[in-house]
Write a protein that holds these residues in place. Structure first.
Motif, PDB file in Angstrom:
ATOM      1  N   ARG A  34       0.861  -1.178   0.000  1.00  0.00           N
ATOM      2  CA  ARG A  34       0.000   0.000   0.000  1.00  0.00           C
ATOM      3  C   ARG A  34       0.899   1.229   0.000  1.00  0.00           C
ATOM      4  NH1 ARG A  34      -3.782  -1.905   5.066  1.00  0.00           N
ATOM      5  NH2 ARG A  34      -4.484  -3.845   4.128  1.00  0.00           N
ATOM      6  N   GLN A  35       0.313   2.364  -0.335  1.00  0.00           N
ATOM      7  CA  GLN A  35       1.095   3.604  -0.336  1.00  0.00           C
ATOM      8  C   GLN A  35       1.660   3.896   1.049  1.00  0.00           C
ATOM      9  OE1 GLN A  35      -1.068   6.830  -2.235  1.00  0.00           O
ATOM     10  NE2 GLN A  35      -1.911   5.400  -3.707  1.00  0.00           N
ATOM     11  N   SER A  36       0.881   3.646   2.088  1.00  0.00           N
ATOM     12  CA  SER A  36       1.369   3.894   3.444  1.00  0.00           C
ATOM     13  C   SER A  36       2.545   2.977   3.786  1.00  0.00           C
ATOM     14  CB  SER A  36       0.242   3.731   4.467  1.00  0.00           C
ATOM     15  OG  SER A  36      -0.351   2.444   4.358  1.00  0.00           O
ATOM     16  N   ASP A  37       2.526   1.743   3.306  1.00  0.00           N
ATOM     17  CA  ASP A  37       3.643   0.821   3.535  1.00  0.00           C
ATOM     18  C   ASP A  37       4.926   1.396   2.947  1.00  0.00           C
ATOM     19  OD1 ASP A  37       1.720  -0.988   4.509  1.00  0.00           O
ATOM     20  OD2 ASP A  37       1.645  -2.108   2.619  1.00  0.00           O
ATOM     21  N   VAL A  38       4.832   1.868   1.722  1.00  0.00           N
ATOM     22  CA  VAL A  38       6.001   2.388   1.020  1.00  0.00           C
ATOM     23  C   VAL A  38       6.510   3.657   1.693  1.00  0.00           C
ATOM     24  CG1 VAL A  38       6.873   3.259  -1.188  1.00  0.00           C
ATOM     25  CG2 VAL A  38       5.319   1.303  -1.132  1.00  0.00           C
ATOM     26  N   SER A  39       5.596   4.509   2.123  1.00  0.00           N
ATOM     27  CA  SER A  39       6.010   5.722   2.840  1.00  0.00           C
ATOM     28  C   SER A  39       6.799   5.366   4.087  1.00  0.00           C
ATOM     29  CB  SER A  39       4.779   6.558   3.217  1.00  0.00           C
ATOM     30  OG  SER A  39       4.114   7.012   2.074  1.00  0.00           O
ATOM     31  N   VAL A  40       6.330   4.382   4.821  1.00  0.00           N
ATOM     32  CA  VAL A  40       7.046   3.944   6.028  1.00  0.00           C
ATOM     33  C   VAL A  40       8.412   3.387   5.651  1.00  0.00           C
ATOM     34  CG1 VAL A  40       7.074   2.230   7.890  1.00  0.00           C
ATOM     35  CG2 VAL A  40       5.009   3.576   7.457  1.00  0.00           C
ATOM     36  N   LEU A  41       8.475   2.532   4.658  1.00  0.00           N
ATOM     37  CA  LEU A  41       9.756   1.929   4.268  1.00  0.00           C
ATOM     38  C   LEU A  41      10.760   2.997   3.840  1.00  0.00           C
ATOM     39  CD1 LEU A  41       8.522  -1.214   2.280  1.00  0.00           C
ATOM     40  CD2 LEU A  41       9.373  -1.121   4.640  1.00  0.00           C
ATOM     41  N   ILE A  42      10.300   3.977   3.087  1.00  0.00           N
ATOM     42  CA  ILE A  42      11.199   5.037   2.629  1.00  0.00           C
ATOM     43  C   ILE A  42      11.699   5.866   3.804  1.00  0.00           C
ATOM     44  CG2 ILE A  42      11.283   7.206   1.325  1.00  0.00           C
ATOM     45  CD1 ILE A  42       9.504   5.802  -0.799  1.00  0.00           C
ATOM     46  N   LEU A  43      10.803   6.251   4.699  1.00  0.00           N
ATOM     47  CA  LEU A  43      11.218   7.082   5.830  1.00  0.00           C
ATOM     48  C   LEU A  43      12.101   6.330   6.817  1.00  0.00           C
ATOM     49  CD1 LEU A  43       8.086   9.279   6.573  1.00  0.00           C
ATOM     50  CD2 LEU A  43      10.274   9.975   5.608  1.00  0.00           C
ATOM     51  N   VAL A  44      11.813   5.064   7.062  1.00  0.00           N
ATOM     52  CA  VAL A  44      12.654   4.271   7.971  1.00  0.00           C
ATOM     53  C   VAL A  44      14.040   4.089   7.359  1.00  0.00           C
ATOM     54  CG1 VAL A  44      12.956   2.012   9.069  1.00  0.00           C
ATOM     55  CG2 VAL A  44      10.729   3.150   9.159  1.00  0.00           C
ATOM     56  N   ALA A  45      14.103   3.883   6.052  1.00  0.00           N
ATOM     57  CA  ALA A  45      15.402   3.737   5.390  1.00  0.00           C
ATOM     58  C   ALA A  45      16.243   4.998   5.554  1.00  0.00           C
ATOM     59  CB  ALA A  45      15.221   3.421   3.911  1.00  0.00           C
ATOM     60  N   GLU A  46      15.611   6.148   5.491  1.00  0.00           N
ATOM     61  CA  GLU A  46      16.323   7.424   5.615  1.00  0.00           C
ATOM     62  C   GLU A  46      16.591   7.808   7.069  1.00  0.00           C
ATOM     63  OE1 GLU A  46      17.579   9.451   3.150  1.00  0.00           O
ATOM     64  OE2 GLU A  46      17.060   7.808   1.796  1.00  0.00           O
ATOM     65  N   ASN A  47      15.877   7.176   8.006  1.00  0.00           N
ATOM     66  CA  ASN A  47      15.979   7.534   9.425  1.00  0.00           C
ATOM     67  C   ASN A  47      16.042   6.280  10.291  1.00  0.00           C
ATOM     68  OD1 ASN A  47      15.278  10.601   9.271  1.00  0.00           O
ATOM     69  ND2 ASN A  47      13.774   9.581   7.984  1.00  0.00           N
ATOM     70  N   PRO A  48      17.106   5.483  10.164  1.00  0.00           N
ATOM     71  CA  PRO A  48      17.192   4.255  10.959  1.00  0.00           C
ATOM     72  C   PRO A  48      17.033   4.560  12.445  1.00  0.00           C
ATOM     73  CG  PRO A  48      19.015   4.400   9.406  1.00  0.00           C
ATOM     74  CD  PRO A  48      18.300   5.716   9.365  1.00  0.00           C
ATOM     75  N   GLY A  49      16.249   3.719  13.115  1.00  0.00           N
ATOM     76  CA  GLY A  49      16.030   3.882  14.538  1.00  0.00           C
ATOM     77  C   GLY A  49      14.911   4.846  14.879  1.00  0.00           C
ATOM     78  N   VAL A  50      14.214   5.369  13.872  1.00  0.00           N
ATOM     79  CA  VAL A  50      13.108   6.301  14.116  1.00  0.00           C
ATOM     80  C   VAL A  50      12.042   5.603  14.964  1.00  0.00           C
ATOM     81  CG1 VAL A  50      11.826   5.724  11.989  1.00  0.00           C
ATOM     82  CG2 VAL A  50      11.565   7.979  13.022  1.00  0.00           C
ATOM     83  N   THR A  51      11.388   6.369  15.821  1.00  0.00           N
ATOM     84  CA  THR A  51      10.321   5.800  16.638  1.00  0.00           C
ATOM     85  C   THR A  51       9.008   5.815  15.867  1.00  0.00           C
ATOM     86  OG1 THR A  51       9.720   7.908  17.640  1.00  0.00           O
ATOM     87  CG2 THR A  51      11.400   6.577  18.788  1.00  0.00           C
ATOM     88  N   ALA A  52       8.099   4.975  16.299  1.00  0.00           N
ATOM     89  CA  ALA A  52       6.782   4.920  15.671  1.00  0.00           C
ATOM     90  C   ALA A  52       6.056   6.250  15.828  1.00  0.00           C
ATOM     91  CB  ALA A  52       5.960   3.787  16.277  1.00  0.00           C
ATOM     92  N   SER A  53       6.206   6.895  16.971  1.00  0.00           N
ATOM     93  CA  SER A  53       5.509   8.169  17.178  1.00  0.00           C
ATOM     94  C   SER A  53       6.060   9.250  16.256  1.00  0.00           C
ATOM     95  CB  SER A  53       5.567   8.603  18.642  1.00  0.00           C
ATOM     96  OG  SER A  53       6.900   8.737  19.066  1.00  0.00           O
ATOM     97  N   ALA A  54       7.369   9.302  16.061  1.00  0.00           N
ATOM     98  CA  ALA A  54       7.954  10.284  15.150  1.00  0.00           C
ATOM     99  C   ALA A  54       7.520  10.001  13.707  1.00  0.00           C
ATOM    100  CB  ALA A  54       9.474  10.278  15.258  1.00  0.00           C
ATOM    101  N   LEU A  55       7.466   8.746  13.369  1.00  0.00           N
ATOM    102  CA  LEU A  55       7.021   8.350  12.033  1.00  0.00           C
ATOM    103  C   LEU A  55       5.561   8.742  11.816  1.00  0.00           C
ATOM    104  CD1 LEU A  55       8.269   6.866   9.619  1.00  0.00           C
ATOM    105  CD2 LEU A  55       7.451   4.747  10.613  1.00  0.00           C
ATOM    106  N   GLY A  56       4.732   8.500  12.807  1.00  0.00           N
ATOM    107  CA  GLY A  56       3.323   8.867  12.728  1.00  0.00           C
ATOM    108  C   GLY A  56       3.136  10.364  12.543  1.00  0.00           C
ATOM    109  N   ARG A  57       3.935  11.151  13.270  1.00  0.00           N
ATOM    110  CA  ARG A  57       3.854  12.606  13.115  1.00  0.00           C
ATOM    111  C   ARG A  57       4.269  13.030  11.710  1.00  0.00           C
ATOM    112  NH1 ARG A  57       5.887  12.310  18.277  1.00  0.00           N
ATOM    113  NH2 ARG A  57       8.022  12.696  17.582  1.00  0.00           N
ATOM    114  N   ALA A  58       5.336  12.438  11.201  1.00  0.00           N
ATOM    115  CA  ALA A  58       5.824  12.799   9.866  1.00  0.00           C
ATOM    116  C   ALA A  58       4.803  12.458   8.782  1.00  0.00           C
ATOM    117  CB  ALA A  58       7.146  12.087   9.589  1.00  0.00           C
ATOM    118  N   LEU A  59       4.096  11.360   8.951  1.00  0.00           N
ATOM    119  CA  LEU A  59       3.134  10.912   7.942  1.00  0.00           C
ATOM    120  C   LEU A  59       1.703  11.332   8.249  1.00  0.00           C
ATOM    121  CD1 LEU A  59       4.549   7.308   7.382  1.00  0.00           C
ATOM    122  CD2 LEU A  59       4.724   9.272   5.839  1.00  0.00           C
ATOM    123  N   ASP A  60       1.508  11.996   9.379  1.00  0.00           N
ATOM    124  CA  ASP A  60       0.175  12.416   9.820  1.00  0.00           C
ATOM    125  C   ASP A  60      -0.759  11.212   9.944  1.00  0.00           C
ATOM    126  OD1 ASP A  60      -1.651  14.295  10.744  1.00  0.00           O
ATOM    127  OD2 ASP A  60      -2.412  14.740   8.744  1.00  0.00           O
TER     128      ASP A  60
END
Length: 136
Positions: A34-60
Motif C-alpha cells: 500500500r502507499q502507506s507501507d512504502v512511505s514507512v519503508l522510505i522514511l525508515v530507510a532514511e531515518n534508521p532507529g526512528v520511533t513509531a511516534s515520530a514516524l506517525g507525526r511525519a506521515l500524519d
C-alpha cells in the motif's frame, strides 16, 4: 452539461490527487504493498532507529492506525523493532525490507516521472513549490 467544478482549485486538486493516487496504488498492489507501507519503508530507510511516534507525526497517521500498519510490515519481515529504552522502540529495515523498499521506490519514481511528463514543461519547475505552499 456545463461543469463549473473544475474552476475551483480545491476540486481540481482533489481530482488530480485521486487520479494519481489510484494509479500509484494499482502499481504498488502488484508488489503487495500500500502507499502507506512504502512511505514507512522510505522514511525508515532514511531515518534508521526512528520511533513509531515520530514516524506517525511525519506521515500524519494516528497511533491507532500506525500500530496495525507497523505490525503488518513487521509480520511481513520488512521492518524490525529495536528497543531504545523501557518504553520506546526504534524501527529499522530488514534485508528483505531494504530490497522491497528499492523495488517500491522504483515504482514510485516511474509513476512520478509519468505524472510530471503530463505537466506542460513551462509549469514543471513551479508544480512542487505551488503544492507545498498549500500544505506547509
Amino acid at each position: 452539461m456545463r461543469d463549473p467544478l473544475p474552476s475551483y482549485p480545491g476540486y481540481a486538486l482533489r481530482r488530480a490527487a485521486n487520479a494519481t493516487a489510484a494509479e500509484l496504488a494499482g502499481r504498488l498492489a502488484e508488489l503487495g504493498l500500500r502507499q502507506s507501507d512504502v512511505s514507512v519503508l522510505i522514511l525508515v530507510a532514511e531515518n534508521p532507529g526512528v520511533t513509531a511516534s515520530a514516524l506517525g507525526r511525519a506521515l500524519d497517521i494516528q497511533r491507532a492506525n500506525m500500530v496495525p500498519l507497523l505490525n503488518r510490515l513487521e509480520d511481513a519481515g520488512l521492518i524490525a523493532r529495536q528497543p531504545i529504552d523501557r518504553k520506546s522502540f526504534g524501527l529499522d529495515l530488514t534485508a528483505p525490507g531494504r530490497a522491497t523498499r528499492a523495488e517500491a521506490r522504483a515504482v514510485v519514481e516511474a509513476v512520478e516521472a509519468e505524472l510530471i511528463a503530463r505537466v506542460p514543461p513551462e509549469h514543471r519547475p513551479h508544480l512542487l513549490p505551488a503544492l507545498e505552499a498549500l500544505w506547509r
